[in-house]
Design an enzyme around this catalytic site. Structure first.
Site, PDB file in Angstrom:
ATOM      1  N   TYR A  17      -1.563  -0.698  10.387  1.00  0.00           N
ATOM      2  CA  TYR A  17      -1.678  -1.101   8.978  1.00  0.00           C
ATOM      3  C   TYR A  17      -0.445  -0.624   8.201  1.00  0.00           C
ATOM      4  CZ  TYR A  17      -3.652  -1.624   4.280  1.00  0.00           C
ATOM      5  OH  TYR A  17      -3.867  -1.986   2.964  1.00  0.00           O
ATOM      6  N   SER A  76       0.839  -1.200   0.000  1.00  0.00           N
ATOM      7  CA  SER A  76       0.000   0.000   0.000  1.00  0.00           C
ATOM      8  C   SER A  76       0.866   1.239   0.000  1.00  0.00           C
ATOM      9  CB  SER A  76      -0.874  -0.003   1.261  1.00  0.00           C
ATOM     10  OG  SER A  76      -1.482   1.251   1.440  1.00  0.00           O
TER      11      SER A  76
END
Length: 276
Positions: free
Chosen positions: A193, A139
């Site tokens: 995350y 990501s």
């Protein structure tokens, strides 16, 4: 044993994973496996694709469960003698408003996103055939989280000499630091995350380096990528990209032609290599 090429996408019963499977069913010249923790959800997704005239196969896979990973490994070895394309897409993220204690979020997120991905790679990378393609879905948050790390951590994560063992120690330390409530003081950003995806990006760089050292002549290309901000259960309805648009970069990397010698060991977004 089948000589048909085979592609596997982890965590692919919905969202970006399902969009990747859908695109591979249309473009990959072989068998495509959709995997999910829950067999009924996986079978439903396969049936959904069937209605669209696409043929995917289902295999159960829970990346948090080593036995499940090894069952898939043994199946691929026995039926296909290996693997041609692996897309590590399985991942989780807590919602911003989730009230679960941060230390718990850190442990759960790290377990799936980093350690789950690593375990799949440990078991399946040795099966990847010459000219195989491996895509680890990371990501852009890994880049922004890297920028929020202390200088010392940034140096470690950007080092071309970092080993897998050192990376594992760092990911473990992050979780331990959150439990002790000292992660800020230790130079970590406030995103479980983000740190888990730093792990995925750096792991990809390490894996590519090892492939160069041990299997140079096999022309395997392995990369990390960012699908972008995509409308999924995970990212929410406000995201600008559809799952199909999010699948474009992972699919591009999964289908790099056999004559391609790159990208390899890179972080790719919108089909473009980004600096790390």
């Amino acid at each position: 044993m089948s000589s048909v090429p085979v592609a596997v996408v982890t965590g692919s019963n919905k969202g970006i994973g399902l969009a990747i499977v859908r695109a591979l069913c249309k473009q990959f010249p072989g068998d495509v496996y959709l995997t999910a923790r829950d067999p009924s959800r996986g079978q439903e997704a396969v049936a959904e694709l069937q209605k669209e005239g696409l043929r995917a196969f289902f295999h159960q896979l829970d990346v948090d469960d080593l036995q499940s990973i090894r069952a898939l490994r043994d199946f691929l070895k026995e039926k296909y003698g290996g693997l041609n394309v692996l897309v590590n897409n399985a991942g989780i993220a807590f919602k911003v408003e989730d009230t679960t204690p941060f230390a718990v979020q850190a442990e759960v997120t790290m377990k799936t996103n980093f350690f789950g991905t690593r375990n799949v790679c440990t078991e399946l990378l040795p099966l990847v055939k010459p000219y195989g393609r491996v895509v680890n879905v990371s990501s852009m948050v890994s880049s922004s989280a890297l920028g929020k790390c202390s200088q010392q951590l940034q140096q470690k994560f950007c080092s071309d000499a970092i080993t897998e063992e050192e990376l594992v120690q760092l990911m473990t330390k992050f979780v331990e630091d959150t439990k002790k409530g000292v992660h800020d003081k230790e130079g970590w950003p406030n995103t479980a995350y983000g740190v888990s995806k730093i792990g995925v990006t750096v792991l990809s760089r390490i894996q590519a380096r090892l492939l160069n050292e041990t299997r140079k002549g096999d022309h395997i290309l392995l990369n990390a990528c960012c699908p972008g901000w995509v409308r999924t259960d995970m990212a929410g309805p406000k995201a600008p990209k559809s799952p199909e648009e999010g699948a474009q970069t992972p699919v591009y990397l999964a289908l790099l032609p056999s004559e391609a010698d790159g990208p390899h060991g890179q972080f790719v977004s919108d089909k473009t290599v980004r600096p790390w």
